[in-house]
Design a protein around this motif. Structure first.
Motif, short mmCIF file in Angstrom:
data_model
loop_
_atom_site.label_atom_id
_atom_site.label_comp_id
_atom_site.label_asym_id
_atom_site.label_seq_id
_atom_site.Cartn_x
_atom_site.Cartn_y
_atom_site.Cartn_z
N ASN A 39 0.84 -1.20 0.00
CA ASN A 39 0.00 0.00 0.00
C ASN A 39 0.87 1.25 0.00
OD1 ASN A 39 -2.19 1.90 1.83
ND2 ASN A 39 -2.97 0.68 0.14
N MET A 40 1.49 1.49 -1.15
CA MET A 40 2.46 2.59 -1.29
C MET A 40 2.07 3.45 -2.49
SD MET A 40 5.79 0.18 -1.30
CE MET A 40 6.46 -0.58 0.15
N LEU A 41 2.60 4.66 -2.53
CA LEU A 41 2.33 5.54 -3.67
C LEU A 41 3.57 6.39 -3.95
CD1 LEU A 41 0.14 6.61 -5.68
CD2 LEU A 41 -0.28 8.44 -4.02
N GLN A 42 3.94 6.45 -5.22
CA GLN A 42 5.04 7.32 -5.62
C GLN A 42 4.49 8.71 -5.95
OE1 GLN A 42 7.26 6.41 -9.23
NE2 GLN A 42 9.19 6.97 -8.26
N VAL A 43 5.12 9.73 -5.38
CA VAL A 43 4.70 11.11 -5.62
C VAL A 43 5.91 11.97 -5.99
CG1 VAL A 43 2.80 10.90 -3.95
CG2 VAL A 43 4.98 11.86 -3.19
N LYS A 44 5.61 13.20 -6.43
CA LYS A 44 6.68 14.16 -6.74
C LYS A 44 6.83 15.13 -5.60
CE LYS A 44 6.12 14.62 -11.59
NZ LYS A 44 5.28 15.30 -12.53
N GLY A 45 8.07 15.32 -5.15
CA GLY A 45 8.35 16.34 -4.14
C GLY A 45 8.96 17.57 -4.80
N ALA A 46 9.69 18.35 -4.01
CA ALA A 46 10.35 19.55 -4.54
C ALA A 46 11.36 19.17 -5.61
CB ALA A 46 11.04 20.29 -3.39
N ASN A 47 11.58 20.07 -6.55
CA ASN A 47 12.55 19.88 -7.65
C ASN A 47 12.29 18.59 -8.44
OD1 ASN A 47 13.87 22.19 -6.65
ND2 ASN A 47 14.97 20.91 -5.18
N ASN A 48 11.02 18.19 -8.52
CA ASN A 48 10.65 16.99 -9.29
C ASN A 48 11.27 15.71 -8.76
OD1 ASN A 48 8.70 17.67 -11.06
ND2 ASN A 48 10.09 18.21 -12.73
N GLU A 49 11.74 15.74 -7.52
CA GLU A 49 12.31 14.54 -6.89
C GLU A 49 11.17 13.54 -6.64
OE1 GLU A 49 15.25 12.55 -6.24
OE2 GLU A 49 15.99 14.52 -5.62
N ARG A 50 11.43 12.25 -6.94
CA ARG A 50 10.39 11.23 -6.74
C ARG A 50 10.56 10.55 -5.38
NH1 ARG A 50 9.87 13.69 -11.09
NH2 ARG A 50 8.93 12.78 -12.98
N TYR A 51 9.44 10.36 -4.71
CA TYR A 51 9.43 9.69 -3.40
C TYR A 51 8.39 8.58 -3.40
CZ TYR A 51 12.02 13.68 -1.44
OH TYR A 51 12.96 14.63 -1.17
N LEU A 52 8.75 7.45 -2.80
CA LEU A 52 7.78 6.39 -2.58
C LEU A 52 7.30 6.52 -1.14
CD1 LEU A 52 6.32 3.89 -3.73
CD2 LEU A 52 8.21 2.51 -2.86
N ILE A 53 5.99 6.73 -0.98
CA ILE A 53 5.42 6.98 0.35
C ILE A 53 4.82 5.70 0.90
CG2 ILE A 53 3.86 8.48 1.66
CD1 ILE A 53 5.97 10.02 -0.03
N MET A 54 5.15 5.41 2.16
CA MET A 54 4.64 4.18 2.80
C MET A 54 4.57 4.40 4.31
SD MET A 54 8.09 1.81 2.52
CE MET A 54 8.46 2.30 0.84
N SER A 55 3.92 3.47 5.00
CA SER A 55 3.89 3.57 6.46
C SER A 55 5.18 3.01 7.05
CB SER A 55 2.70 2.78 7.02
OG SER A 55 2.94 1.39 6.90
N GLN A 56 5.40 3.31 8.32
CA GLN A 56 6.58 2.78 9.00
C GLN A 56 6.51 1.26 9.09
OE1 GLN A 56 9.17 4.82 9.83
NE2 GLN A 56 10.23 2.86 10.09
N ALA A 57 5.29 0.73 9.31
CA ALA A 57 5.12 -0.73 9.39
C ALA A 57 5.51 -1.38 8.06
CB ALA A 57 3.67 -1.07 9.75
N ALA A 58 5.11 -0.75 6.96
CA ALA A 58 5.45 -1.27 5.63
C ALA A 58 6.96 -1.26 5.44
CB ALA A 58 4.77 -0.43 4.55
N TYR A 59 7.59 -0.13 5.78
CA TYR A 59 9.05 -0.01 5.62
C TYR A 59 9.77 -1.08 6.45
CZ TYR A 59 13.72 1.98 5.31
OH TYR A 59 15.06 2.15 5.07
N ASP A 60 9.32 -1.23 7.70
CA ASP A 60 9.96 -2.20 8.60
C ASP A 60 9.80 -3.64 8.11
OD1 ASP A 60 10.71 -0.09 10.17
OD2 ASP A 60 9.12 -0.37 11.67
N ALA A 61 8.74 -3.89 7.33
CA ALA A 61 8.48 -5.25 6.84
C ALA A 61 9.33 -5.61 5.62
CB ALA A 61 7.00 -5.39 6.48
N LEU A 62 9.89 -4.61 4.96
CA LEU A 62 10.69 -4.86 3.75
C LEU A 62 12.07 -5.41 4.10
CD1 LEU A 62 9.88 -1.59 1.74
CD2 LEU A 62 8.98 -3.88 1.27
#
Length: 311
Positions: A246-269
């Protein structure tokens, strides 16, 4: 067509709790025993506010709307299920499985977007399907590869195949249909939303291939992702249970790409999964424990991407 946007719509909850109407087929929901409803809502608001602050800190334009006290909408924090916004100025409005979730659809939000200079050309409204008990819950049910004009959908009580095909015709996407399952008390049951087991970024896809029990369907999904040049990061059912799909890639400042996820998701990877993802995109995580436990949804569900053109 862009796969990622810099503009995200989010709804701050006022009566967040475990929604008894969605728990019948969302097997990720749990009640937190011995905690008062008010403190669950307060915790959810804290998680929400921290999450929004983190998104804004990396340069994401987050449009926050407050939920209203007038309606009993415990799941309003997940707006991506009732609305989707598209680059040509089209909006999709979707039929919702739970009756109390239908109250989340708000015209005032669309009016405010227009006041902010976003152009809405056309509203494609599927909500009358609710009368036939037919449902398709927005970008919960549908994963869009906007660049390659493909839409992926795992069928479930909340994702009707005929309505999905109709959506694909209206919005000009090629449909990729399959069935996806999780094990609940020893039984294989349909995963309620595609976006729990799958996420598509610009150059990668995170997906739980083992949830697609039918080998032909699995092969078909892999074929589509590979022919569009996506690096596949295969996650396990246990990782899905921790919202790692359950993640989503978005654009931040300067067109930098970020994959957004919860801490639980990150810890599970695993380390190697994180390394692969970091070769494609930056990662941002935020703790959403209360929201995940009671709501059965996570970081991606909380963001409705706004692709509308601006005046």
């Amino acid at each position: 067509m862009q796969q990622t946007t810099n503009t995200i719509l989010m709804i701050r909850p006022v009566n967040f709790r475990m929604n008894e109407q969605t728990a019948v087929n969302n097997y990720y929901q749990e009640s937190i025993k011995g905690v008062l409803p008010e403190s669950i809502n307060t915790k959810a608001q804290k998680e929400f506010d921290t999450y929004v602050d983190k998104l804004r800190a990396i340069g994401v334009d987050v449009l926050v709307f407050n939920d209203t006290e007038e309606t009993d909408t415990p799941d309003s924090i997940f707006p991506n299920n009732w609305v989707s916004f598209h680059e040509n100025g089209d909006i999709g409005l979707y039929p919702m499985f739970a009756e109390n979730r239908r109250l989340e659809r708000r015209e005032d939000i669309l009016d405010t977007l227009e006041e902010k200079g976003f152009i809405i050309n056309n509203i494609i409204d599927y909500t009358s399907a609710e009368e036939e008990h037919v449902f398709l819950e927005g970008t919960g049910s549908i994963i869009l590869d906007r660049e390659n004009r493909k839409a992926y959908c795992a069928l479930s009580p909340r994702a009707d195949e005929d309505l999905f095909i109709e959506f694909c015709e209206d919005f000009e996407f090629s449909p990729v249909v399959f069935n996806s399952y999780q094990t609940v008390n020893g039984e294989r049951k349909a995963i309620y939303h595609t976006n729990v087991m799958m996420c598509i970024g610009e150059t990668f896809a995170v997906i739980c291939l083992s949830s697609i029990d039918d080998k032909k369907e699995r092969k078909q999904v892999i074929k589509h992702l590979k022919e569009d040049g996506k690096t596949i990061i295969d996650i396990t059912e246990k990782q899905v249970n921790n919202f790692a799909g359950n993640m989503l890639q978005v654009k931040g400042a300067n067109n930098e790409r970020y994959l957004i996820m919860s801490q639980a998701a990150y810890d599970a990877l695993t380390e190697s999964q994180i390394k692969t993802l970091k070769s494609h995109t930056k990662i941002l995580s935020s703790s959403l424990n209360t929201i995940e436990t009671c709501g059965g949804g996570s970081a991606r569900c909380m963001m409705a991407e706004v692709f509308l053109p601006k005046a």
